[in-house]
Structures are given as C-alpha cells and as structure tokens.
Design a protein around this motif. Sequence first.
Motif, PDB file in Angstrom:
ATOM      1  N   ARG A 575     -17.721  11.126  -4.049  1.00  0.00           N
ATOM      2  CA  ARG A 575     -17.960  12.129  -1.751  1.00  0.00           C
ATOM      3  C   ARG A 575     -17.577  12.870  -1.710  1.00  0.00           C
ATOM      4  O   ARG A 575     -16.667  13.781  -2.627  1.00  0.00           O
ATOM      5  CB  ARG A 575     -16.569  11.750  -1.792  1.00  0.00           C
ATOM      6  CG  ARG A 575     -16.182  11.735   0.338  1.00  0.00           C
ATOM      7  CD  ARG A 575     -14.973  10.995   0.727  1.00  0.00           C
ATOM      8  NE  ARG A 575     -15.972   9.630   0.999  1.00  0.00           N
ATOM      9  CZ  ARG A 575     -15.208   7.943   1.093  1.00  0.00           C
ATOM     10  NH1 ARG A 575     -14.038   8.922   1.825  1.00  0.00           N
ATOM     11  NH2 ARG A 575     -15.324   7.052   1.394  1.00  0.00           N
ATOM     12  N   THR A 576     -18.784  14.040  -1.375  1.00  0.00           N
ATOM     13  CA  THR A 576     -18.660  15.760  -1.311  1.00  0.00           C
ATOM     14  C   THR A 576     -17.517  16.290  -0.435  1.00  0.00           C
ATOM     15  O   THR A 576     -16.755  15.303   0.202  1.00  0.00           O
ATOM     16  CB  THR A 576     -20.099  15.803  -1.333  1.00  0.00           C
ATOM     17  OG1 THR A 576     -20.101  15.405   0.408  1.00  0.00           O
ATOM     18  CG2 THR A 576     -21.015  15.034  -1.850  1.00  0.00           C
ATOM     19  N   PRO A 577     -17.438  17.301  -0.854  1.00  0.00           N
ATOM     20  CA  PRO A 577     -15.972  18.130   0.139  1.00  0.00           C
ATOM     21  C   PRO A 577     -16.611  17.721   1.742  1.00  0.00           C
ATOM     22  O   PRO A 577     -15.327  17.587   2.142  1.00  0.00           O
ATOM     23  CB  PRO A 577     -16.427  19.411   0.219  1.00  0.00           C
ATOM     24  CG  PRO A 577     -16.835  19.819  -2.179  1.00  0.00           C
ATOM     25  CD  PRO A 577     -17.859  18.291  -1.843  1.00  0.00           C
ATOM     26  N   SER A 578     -18.637  17.672   1.798  1.00  0.00           N
ATOM     27  CA  SER A 578     -18.461  17.865   3.989  1.00  0.00           C
ATOM     28  C   SER A 578     -18.306  16.113   4.028  1.00  0.00           C
ATOM     29  O   SER A 578     -18.594  16.049   5.270  1.00  0.00           O
ATOM     30  CB  SER A 578     -19.207  18.590   3.757  1.00  0.00           C
ATOM     31  OG  SER A 578     -20.850  17.501   3.185  1.00  0.00           O
ATOM     32  N   GLY A 579     -17.739  14.950   3.370  1.00  0.00           N
ATOM     33  CA  GLY A 579     -17.404  13.630   3.082  1.00  0.00           C
ATOM     34  C   GLY A 579     -18.779  13.114   3.137  1.00  0.00           C
ATOM     35  O   GLY A 579     -18.591  11.672   3.113  1.00  0.00           O
ATOM     36  N   MET A 580     -20.281  12.592   2.596  1.00  0.00           N
ATOM     37  CA  MET A 580     -21.096  12.353   1.570  1.00  0.00           C
ATOM     38  C   MET A 580     -20.684  11.522   0.776  1.00  0.00           C
ATOM     39  O   MET A 580     -20.781  12.345  -0.088  1.00  0.00           O
ATOM     40  CB  MET A 580     -22.057  13.084   1.941  1.00  0.00           C
ATOM     41  CG  MET A 580     -22.798  13.854   3.416  1.00  0.00           C
ATOM     42  SD  MET A 580     -24.275  15.107   3.039  1.00  0.00           S
ATOM     43  CE  MET A 580     -25.654  13.706   2.615  1.00  0.00           C
ATOM     44  N   SER A 596     -25.163  14.811 -10.664  1.00  0.00           N
ATOM     45  CA  SER A 596     -25.497  15.648 -10.655  1.00  0.00           C
ATOM     46  C   SER A 596     -25.205  17.272  -8.377  1.00  0.00           C
ATOM     47  O   SER A 596     -26.287  17.898  -8.683  1.00  0.00           O
ATOM     48  CB  SER A 596     -27.160  15.902 -10.525  1.00  0.00           C
ATOM     49  OG  SER A 596     -27.551  15.164  -9.511  1.00  0.00           O
ATOM     50  N   HIS A 597     -25.234  15.750  -7.660  1.00  0.00           N
ATOM     51  CA  HIS A 597     -24.837  16.259  -6.018  1.00  0.00           C
ATOM     52  C   HIS A 597     -24.114  17.480  -5.953  1.00  0.00           C
ATOM     53  O   HIS A 597     -22.578  17.382  -5.422  1.00  0.00           O
ATOM     54  CB  HIS A 597     -25.187  15.241  -4.987  1.00  0.00           C
ATOM     55  CG  HIS A 597     -26.003  14.196  -5.066  1.00  0.00           C
ATOM     56  ND1 HIS A 597     -27.448  14.767  -4.695  1.00  0.00           N
ATOM     57  CD2 HIS A 597     -26.102  13.904  -5.763  1.00  0.00           C
ATOM     58  CE1 HIS A 597     -27.888  14.068  -4.656  1.00  0.00           C
ATOM     59  NE2 HIS A 597     -27.659  13.072  -5.204  1.00  0.00           N
ATOM     60  N   THR A 598     -23.520  18.649  -7.390  1.00  0.00           N
ATOM     61  CA  THR A 598     -22.614  19.550  -6.676  1.00  0.00           C
ATOM     62  C   THR A 598     -22.951  20.815  -6.035  1.00  0.00           C
ATOM     63  O   THR A 598     -22.443  22.173  -6.498  1.00  0.00           O
ATOM     64  CB  THR A 598     -22.058  19.992  -8.299  1.00  0.00           C
ATOM     65  OG1 THR A 598     -22.967  20.552  -8.946  1.00  0.00           O
ATOM     66  CG2 THR A 598     -21.215  18.258  -9.296  1.00  0.00           C
ATOM     67  N   GLU A 599     -23.414  21.161  -5.323  1.00  0.00           N
ATOM     68  CA  GLU A 599     -23.885  22.521  -4.589  1.00  0.00           C
ATOM     69  C   GLU A 599     -22.913  23.203  -3.936  1.00  0.00           C
ATOM     70  O   GLU A 599     -22.973  24.155  -3.764  1.00  0.00           O
ATOM     71  CB  GLU A 599     -24.857  21.730  -3.827  1.00  0.00           C
ATOM     72  CG  GLU A 599     -26.434  21.755  -4.763  1.00  0.00           C
ATOM     73  CD  GLU A 599     -26.694  19.982  -5.218  1.00  0.00           C
ATOM     74  OE1 GLU A 599     -25.824  19.327  -4.262  1.00  0.00           O
ATOM     75  OE2 GLU A 599     -28.128  19.708  -5.157  1.00  0.00           O
ATOM     76  N   GLU A 600     -21.938  22.271  -3.299  1.00  0.00           N
ATOM     77  CA  GLU A 600     -20.510  22.320  -2.122  1.00  0.00           C
ATOM     78  C   GLU A 600     -19.901  22.718  -3.108  1.00  0.00           C
ATOM     79  O   GLU A 600     -19.520  22.034  -3.681  1.00  0.00           O
ATOM     80  CB  GLU A 600     -20.439  20.938  -1.027  1.00  0.00           C
ATOM     81  CG  GLU A 600     -21.240  20.113   0.090  1.00  0.00           C
ATOM     82  CD  GLU A 600     -21.395  19.506   0.648  1.00  0.00           C
ATOM     83  OE1 GLU A 600     -20.428  19.693   0.865  1.00  0.00           O
ATOM     84  OE2 GLU A 600     -21.537  18.866   0.482  1.00  0.00           O
ATOM     85  N   LEU A 601     -18.791  24.339  -2.477  1.00  0.00           N
ATOM     86  CA  LEU A 601     -18.474  24.324  -3.286  1.00  0.00           C
ATOM     87  C   LEU A 601     -16.521  23.562  -2.392  1.00  0.00           C
ATOM     88  O   LEU A 601     -16.347  23.046  -1.344  1.00  0.00           O
ATOM     89  CB  LEU A 601     -18.090  25.539  -2.552  1.00  0.00           C
ATOM     90  CG  LEU A 601     -18.677  27.048  -3.565  1.00  0.00           C
ATOM     91  CD1 LEU A 601     -18.440  27.836  -2.558  1.00  0.00           C
ATOM     92  CD2 LEU A 601     -18.119  26.992  -5.003  1.00  0.00           C
ATOM     93  N   GLY A 602     -15.401  22.866  -3.400  1.00  0.00           N
ATOM     94  CA  GLY A 602     -14.839  22.558  -2.434  1.00  0.00           C
ATOM     95  C   GLY A 602     -14.263  21.257  -4.002  1.00  0.00           C
ATOM     96  O   GLY A 602     -14.888  21.206  -4.908  1.00  0.00           O
ATOM     97  N   SER A 603     -13.465  20.527  -3.426  1.00  0.00           N
ATOM     98  CA  SER A 603     -13.460  19.378  -4.020  1.00  0.00           C
ATOM     99  C   SER A 603     -14.177  17.552  -3.671  1.00  0.00           C
ATOM    100  O   SER A 603     -13.869  17.441  -2.905  1.00  0.00           O
ATOM    101  CB  SER A 603     -11.888  19.188  -4.326  1.00  0.00           C
ATOM    102  OG  SER A 603     -11.010  17.915  -4.505  1.00  0.00           O
TER     103      SER A 603
END
Length: 691
Positions: A575-580, A596-603
């Motif tokens: 789960r990305t920082p934006s909730g996806m 590989s989906h690590t484009e966002e900054l956060g946890s």
Amino acid sequence: MMFLAPTMLWGLIAALIPVIIHLYSLRHTKEIEFSSLRFIRELEYETIRRLKIRQWLLVILRMLIIISLIMMLARPVIKGFIPSWIASEKESRVVVLLDNSASMTMKVDGTSLLKTAKSLVLDIADIYDESTSFYCYQTNPLKQIYKGNPRDQSLKTSLEKINYHSSEDHLFLKVDSVLYEQDDFEPNKECFIISDFSKQIYKDMIDFSPMSSFLSDTEETGWRFYLIGQKELSNNLSLRGINILSQIRLPNSLLKIETEVINDGNKEKRNIPVELYINNDRLGQVVASFNKYQSKEFIYQAYPGLSGNIQGHLEIPDDDFVLDNYLSFDFTVPEQINCTVIGSSSEETFLLETALSAIDNQTGFLNIDIKLDAEPNRLLLGYTDVLILYNPGRLQPSVIEDIQMFLNDGGGVIWFSGDRTISHKDNFAIDALRLPRVKEIKALSGEAFFSVSVAQDDHPILYDLKLRHIDSELPQIYKYIDIIPPKKYIPVLKMNNGNPFLLEIPAMGGTFFYFTSLMNLNWNDFPVKGLAVSLLHRILLYLATDENNLKPVLAGEIKTVDIEDKELNSEWVVRTPSGMDFQLVPDYHTKQLKISHTEELGSYSIFKDLKPYTSFSTRLSEFEYPSQRLKKDKVLNIFSHNRVRWIPPQNDLKNHLKDVRHGSSLWRGFLICAILFFLIETILGRSKSKY
C-alpha cells in the motif's frame, strides 16, 4: 559586429557629399552691394575664424547623419551563436530536455519551477518555423514526449501531461543518452536544457563514461547548448535525515530519535514547530527559530507503547518546497524472539537456560528451542532469530554453511567459547565465519580473578542500561579462552589484563556476540550477577531487530523484502502513501518481494494475507534538495568547448533567445544617432543664418 545587408555599406561614399558641397561653395563668392560699413562692424561680435569652425562642424554633422542612416540600412548586428552560413531554420534540429525531478516542484513567486519550465518550452518552440525538426523530452523517467512541428498545438497538450517525479534526475546522463540516439544530419543542432542543475552532475561524471561526445566535441558542426537556469529559493526549511538512536527497543522503554533541520533559504524563520508523530499520534514537538542557512539538530524521546512494526514521521509547516517538510520512518519493536540453543548436554547449558527462562518469564516473548548435540550435521535455522552456540567443538562443513546462510540473511549468533573450543580447535570454521583465533585456556589459581570493565560506554547493549551500580554487577573471571581478535570487531567488556570478555563481530551481513568465558561458576561468577539476565536480554533484542526489511530506499528505486519459504504462497499487497494497493508476486528463487512502485515519498505498508507484515519509507535524494545546486561557472566549466550559453531566468525568454542565437540588432541605435545629429545640425544651422 556583422551586417545582414553589407551591400548597403557602399552608400558610405555619400558621406563625402557635404564636404564636396562645402568646398565648392568656397570657390564661388557671392557679391552683395552695400553703402555703409555697418555690416562689417557687426563682425566684431563674431570673428571670421569662428564662422569657419561652425561651418566645418555643420559639414561633419551632415556627414554623420548620412553615415548613421547608411549603417542603419545595412542592418548591423552583434555576432550571434548560430553561424552565419546556416541558410534557414530548415537546416536545424532542436532538442529540449525538461527536468521534471523533485527539485523542480519548488515554488518561486507562487509558481512551481516545473510549471514555469513548461511555458519556457513553448517560448523556445515559438522562435522556430514549421520546417524545424523539434524534439522534447522529460528526464524522469526519460521519455520523448513530443516530436514534430514546433508550432503544433499538440506540443502544449504533451507538456501538460508532464508531472514531477521524486527519483534522482541524473541530468547529464539523460542528455548523453538522448544525444547519442539522435540521427543528426542537420548542420545546425541545438539542445536546450531547462533545469536547476544539481550537484549530482559532478558525481555522474565520476561514476559514468558518456556514450556521446557532447561535452568534448570541438567541431563547429557539433551540438550547441543553451542552459536555462532557475531562480533562487528564498523561503524553505528542510528536514534532513532521521536516526533512531535506541537500538534496544521495548514498548515501555524510551525511544530516542534524532533529526536535523536546515534553513536553505535566505530568510530568517521564527517560531517554527517541528513535530514528531508515531502511528499518527503526536508524541513530541519542538518550536525553534532559524537564521539564514542555519542548521539545528533535535533529539526526541517517546514511548512506542506498542510492539511490532511501527510507522512514524516528522513534519514542519509548508513552504516553497514542500517535499522536504515531511519525513517518514519505520522501526520494529520485537513481539517474539525465536532462539535456538546448541549445546552438548543439559547439565552444561543449565545456567544459560535458567537465564533465558528468566527473560521470558512465561510470557511467550522468548521462544526457546534447545538442541543437545555435540556435533550436529545440519542446522535448520529458517525460523530462528538468534542462534546460541554454547561451548562448540569442531563444526561440520554443512553446519558452517548453514551458519553462513543464516548470517547472510541478517541473523545473529551468540558464541560461548569453552574447553571444547580448544580441544576440538576448528581453524576451518574460524576462517569461514571470521571468528577470533583461539590460543589456550588461561586459568588463575586460588581465589585470584580478573575483574571486568566496560570497554565502550555507548555500545547499544550497555547504553542506558538501568543498573544503579554497574561496576558491582560486572563478573569476576577465573578462567577464559585467550584469543587473537579478528580485524573487525567492537570490544564491549574487557578484563583488567586487556583481553576481551565480550566482543561484537560483524560478519557477512549478520552479527556475532563472542564470549571468551562460559556461563559456568567454575569459569566466572557471571551467572549469579544481576547483569547476566539484563545483558542477555539486550543482546537478544539487539540481534533480533531485523532492520533489513525496514531500511528506507530512494524514491524510484526497487525495494526488496526478504520472506521465508513458508510465506512464498501467501497473498502479498503493498500500500502506497496515497492509499493505492498493488499486488505483489514473490521471487521464488531469491525468496524476496520486489517493489517497484516507489515513486511517492512516505511510508509503504506490506500486507501478508491481509495482515500487516512490514513497512518501509522512501527518501528524497540528497541531490534533490534546493541547496544542492551548481553555480553558473561550475556548470559551464564542465564543457570543454565554447558552444554553450547560459540563459539566466527572465520574463522575455523568446526575444532574449533570438538575440543570443542571431545576435542583437543595432539599427535602432544608428537611427537614434541620426536623429540626434539632425537636431544638433538644425540648431547650429539656425544660429548661422542669424548672421
């Protein structure tokens, strides 16, 4: 200076006409009859000499008027960047590289640099005609977003689709890649680079060799570069890094967290709150003021209150660069430690088992698996967090291989050396596992003993140890193994003769804690000391805290998470920082998850069968911070040729580029000169007619 209509310069011959007329008029004197000497007396107010000077001044002014007009018609210009032999824009190829890295989200005057850069691309396209070969690329990730007519409206549509990317830009590597792939047959090749030019350029030049020769090509027909810089940042505070100082972590123990805040801008910042959150609960706040370019460090103390994987973050108020105002981190407080003990007999390991049982105290926190086998053939360590080898002898090659694999996976080993270490000396295991070399057993007679002292006060297993008088809790040593320490080790406890009692040895991705004396009352009084249980507890916590899966990665990089054999067939989701949410498929060969989906900054949170498994954070590259910019001279010095121009930030880029490319037009200046000369000539001419 050069002329676009040089044939008009033949008209300069006309500047001789006033001289010819003046000389001709001197040969033909006009006779005037008068009956009085009154007019001759008036010459007393102005001498004949002054009249002649005035006449020649008028001649010179008329010549200058003609010269100025002829120069204006010849269309003079200052020599431009584009060679004069380029016939038209049909012979030009234009490549524009737009930096869309994280640093370009910085705002100046309320507008982001990226948005401004998009409008600059349109200004660049507007100076070329429809026949020019025009290409536009974004840098992160490198992608051609447009190819074709620079006047086509689809260029604007393509630019609107560009968003910022948090990964590193590697700007000059992207330039090198683009120009290397260009099929450039045109005689005029121009490359526009719109960026804030980070210091990563220098690092890339050291680490990589360019495929193209864009930096060193000295040919006249080589690429010509326009480096379009950005405005300076004025209002920005930056969170720089986070460090969890407490290596021994318990729900009811204070956690120490260190961070640094830097004022990157040229404005003083006052009463700025720096807030700490753990699991979205605010647990700490510091209010501080910062002078221009000042940095400050802060240490927070807070109780985690929970066990398992924990997410936290630091934040400061938004400013002109919001990506460095929020910094997430992840850590773990162990819920259960799986410990495997290898010994030769229950009598030998009795005191060790007693200490471990005291740590667990029937809470289930410590899962102890005791295997009594003096010479085991294999060690199954798939579910083990900490391996304890008590007085081991010669180890089978298969066992050594199992320990190596365990260490490579980040495992921890506690090794108690004893008499079997000497009687069954195993040099092969010592070399393979990078252990200390054993020499002999040293024993004292009677009531003599070696005292023990702390070798490193700030070692994590000793730091903040809650013992009132640690010196009285340190053991007395009667017998120990004399060793030669390996090259890399950290002394933790030492005897008064200088030899180590306990040392830490990093090995193959894991860690050894090596005791030179057994937990045996014939060897020392360590088992009856209050320090024994506390020290073993902290060593177990230290070794069982696996930080590999929790380590942050740079935004855009692939994150790997180690999993066990039994977990390969589980359902995995990140789960990305934006909730996806993204489904993950394990790599059965390496027993890892690759995200590989690590484009966002956060946890990022990872779930196994819908239950939390681990987490990790992404970081901004150090080169994406606004303070990591290169100055104009530093950038220009990278090129070994003079086919490069620096374009400073400005509002009228279109006309400025025209002047740079083709040179500045000077005809207006000559027209103004002609008008000024005409006015002066008119004033002097009237003065002459008066007399």
